[in-house]
Design an enzyme around this catalytic site. Structure first.
Site, PDB file in Angstrom:
ATOM      1  CG  ASP A 151      40.124 -45.444  49.119  1.00 16.13           C
ATOM      2  OD1 ASP A 151      38.916 -45.625  49.365  1.00 16.13           O
ATOM      3  OD2 ASP A 151      40.983 -45.270  50.003  1.00 16.13           O
TER       4      ASP A 151
ATOM      5  CD  GLU B 101      35.874 -42.623  48.990  1.00 20.09           C
ATOM      6  OE1 GLU B 101      37.113 -42.598  49.073  1.00 20.09           O
ATOM      7  OE2 GLU B 101      35.148 -42.877  49.967  1.00 20.09           O
TER       8      GLU B 101
HETATM    9  C1  NOJ Z   1      37.062 -44.993  51.409  1.00 19.23           C
HETATM   10  C2  NOJ Z   1      36.589 -46.408  51.380  1.00 19.23           C
HETATM   11  O1  NOJ Z   1      35.424 -46.469  50.607  1.00 19.23           O
HETATM   12  C3  NOJ Z   1      36.347 -46.815  52.811  1.00 19.23           C
HETATM   13  O2  NOJ Z   1      35.717 -48.056  52.876  1.00 19.23           O
HETATM   14  C4  NOJ Z   1      37.673 -46.815  53.522  1.00 19.23           C
HETATM   15  O3  NOJ Z   1      37.470 -47.106  54.884  1.00 19.23           O
HETATM   16  C5  NOJ Z   1      38.366 -45.462  53.396  1.00 19.23           C
HETATM   17  N1  NOJ Z   1      38.337 -44.949  52.071  1.00 19.23           N
HETATM   18  C6  NOJ Z   1      39.810 -45.569  53.785  1.00 19.23           C
HETATM   19  O4  NOJ Z   1      40.504 -46.242  52.771  1.00 19.23           O
END
Ligand code: NOJ
Length: 573
Positions: free
Chosen positions: A231, A284
């Site tokens: 993440d 991500e």
């Molecule tokens: C990326 C995640 O996919 C999202 O859902 C989240 O709100 C943010 N990171 C913060 O962790």
């Protein structure tokens, strides 16, 4: 959706035509040597919404376990479960208060272990979501950190004095709006949060934080997980001098708190740990250009194996030239692509690409796009049945903090996180309780049970496509060759591996399109073509004279005279 009668057309059409393919150059890693994750399809499960085993309206791990037969039959190789750790759920799990446990709403560690074991029996690996950048403000580390300036955990987070009374240390803005700093009256300092105030950033410059987080990774690897989705991996580090970010054309550029070089040091270390477990890292990785994305693979391919290509995912129109451009970019980078078309932070593809009339055909077209390209594919739950967004109508109904903050300009992400539609029973067969989010009316037609009975459904198209992808080595190991680079409407490319060549033609327009690729250019010899999968009402007899139906998918194997691949040809609706 099911109103029109239509049929499964010829299972295997072997059509002679005048063209034989170029022999493909073998990619460096052929079948047998390739890492397991390369040809994989990774299915994203949003656990609150997948399957509810105890009827409390919220999905859980036992619910996921109860659907492993479904996932195996669908044909996915791994599932990535978004955070299911204990959490106050301010950001629905992305605010973790204990990294080495399961939130009771989802089950227990024993349930998790059973899920891993049963998934293995179904040939499915499990990836966890690793929230490295921040914790919940209720995590014991943060509670200790904010308790006193002298706490041994004080330096686990980013605490600073303000510029003056009531003024944060610098001009950084939170991704969730407002200043990225929150004042703590008790200790008289500000703490930093890239996201919500309830998600304070960890201080990755502190070796104790690094040790603790690497122990977390080991904990899950030792329990049998096959990797992590990382993440917010671009935001781990901040400029230690906290320079103000520049404002360009009225917009802040996150020069000093995004994409810092130090992130890569941590990624290399995490990769080396993961390699000990034959595990994969799925990133991500939001990037503006291909050179940024390339950096995430590492200079020596020693960082993230699968940084997701969000430049591809955010081509928000059904445009052959735009998708082609993104494919060309990642192909020319020399890296292994990771394609995704949507996730729990993005509107469903059904809404983004659908024209309101041909959405089901377009859902199949999009499936054929990201699942036939060279690369690993990440599929969001429910895409395989054409789930659509169910955005809230009133602010009072919004649960997502992003939606509450920016209403009505941004309705938040609740709409793409609704419960999985298993059947046309009440609550789409997801729960007998009250589902945590309302279910879109489309569940009556777009659900697993109904679509399973319909040979022309989106679900059956996905299944046929995944089977084809798995069975035909050209998809796993073949190169990619665009053979119609100037076509404004049709994407037409080859996937070639040794003596296997598959042609994929995707009509991204609502008009019939003549396949314009100069097929004769490749060889005027004689070859056989086998239609592997198509949505065309009548599969073409001669590839030199193909007229693609609106939004048609045509996948043809060429150059394997008489070979039967065993894949079904699915018709259109
Ligand atoms: C990326 C995640 O996919 C999202 O859902 C989240 O709100 C943010 N990171 C913060 O962790």
């Amino acid at each position: 959706m099911l109103g029109r009668g239509w049929m499964l057309v010829a299972l295997m059409m072997v059509v002679p035509f005048s063209w034989s393919p170029l022999r493909a150059q073998s990619p460096a890693q052929g079948a047998g040597q390739r890492p397991w994750w390369r040809p994989s399809v990774i299915y994203e499960v949003y656990p609150r919404s997948f399957a509810d085993s105890n009827n409390d309206g919220i999905g859980d791990l036992n619910g996921i376990a109860s659907r492993l037969d479904y996932l195996e039959a669908l044909g996915v190789d791994a599932i990535w479960i978004t955070p299911c750790y204990p959490s106050p759920q301010k950001d629905f799990g992305y605010d973790v208060s204990d990294y080495t446990n399961i939130d009771p709403m989802y089950g227990t560690l024993a349930d998790f272990d059973r899920l891993v074991k049963e998934a293995r029996q179904h040939h499915i690996r499990i990836l966890m979501d690793f929230v490295m950048n921040h914790t919940s403000d209720q995590h014991p580390w943060f509670l200790a950190s904010r308790s006193s300036r002298n706490s041994q955990y004080r330096d686990w987070y980013i605490w600073r004095d303000g510029k003056g009374p009531g003024q944060p240390p610098n001009n950084w803005i939170s991704d969730f709006g407002g200043p990225a700093w929150t004042w703590d009256a008790k200790t008289g300092q500000w703490y930093y949060h890239y996201f919500e105030a309830a998600q304070p950033d960890l201080n990755w410059r502190n070796p104790a934080v690094q040790r603790a987080m690497f122990n977390v990774a080991r904990f899950w690897y030792d329990r049998g997980v096959a990797g992590f989705r990382l993440d917010a991996v671009d935001t781990l580090y901040e400029d230690p001098n906290l320079h103000d970010n520049p404002i360009v054309n009225g917009e802040m550029v996150n020069k000093y708190n995004d994409n810092l070089a130090e992130n890569h040091v941590i990624l290399r270390r995490l990769r080396s740990l993961s390699d000990q477990y034959d595990a994969v890292l799925l990133g991500e990785t939001w990037t503006d250009n291909i050179s940024q994305l390339k950096q995430y693979y590492g200079d020596h391919d020693d960082e993230i194996q699968l940084p997701m290509d969000f430049m591809f995912a955010t081509v928000n129109t059904l445009s052959a030239p735009k998708f082609r451009h993104q494919i060309d970019m990642i192909e020319s980078s020399g890296e292994w692509p990771t394609f995704v078309i949507t996730n729990h932070d993005m509107k469903r593809s059904y809404n983004r690409y659908g024209d309101g009339v041909h959405n089901d055909q377009i859902a199949k077209l999009m499936a054929a796009l990201y699942l036939t390209l060279r690369g690993t594919a990440v599929m969001y739950y429910g895409e395989e049945i054409g789930m659509s967004n169910n955005d809230p109508k009133r602010l009072a109904d919004v649960l997502d903090p992003l939606g509450r903050m920016d209403w009505p300009k941004n309705k938040g992400r609740d709409g793409e996180r609704t419960p999985m539609q298993w059947s046309d029973a009440p609550n789409a067969g997801f729960t007998q309780g009250k589902p945590w989010l309302p279910i879109p009316a489309s569940y009556k037609t777009h659900n697993v049970a109904t679509e399973s009975q319909d040979p022309g459904s989106i679900l059956n198209f996905y299944k046929a496509l995944l089977r084809l992808r798995r069975d035909n080595v050209a998809f796993a190991d073949g190169d990619y060759l665009d053979i119609d680079p100037d076509d404004a409407n049709v994407l037409c490319f080859l996937r070639r591996y040794q003596d296997r060549t598959v042609l994929v033609a995707l009509n991204m327009s609502g008009q019939r399109q003549r396949l314009a690729a100069d097929l004769d250019r490749y060889d005027p010899g004689t070859a056989k073509a086998t239609t592997l999968l198509t949505t065309m009402k009548s599969p073409p007899r001669d590839l030199r004279r193909v007229e693609l139906d609106p939004f048609a998918v045509l996948i043809v194997q060429v150059g394997q005279s008489g070979e039967q691949s065993g894949s079904a040809t699915a018709g259109s609706k």
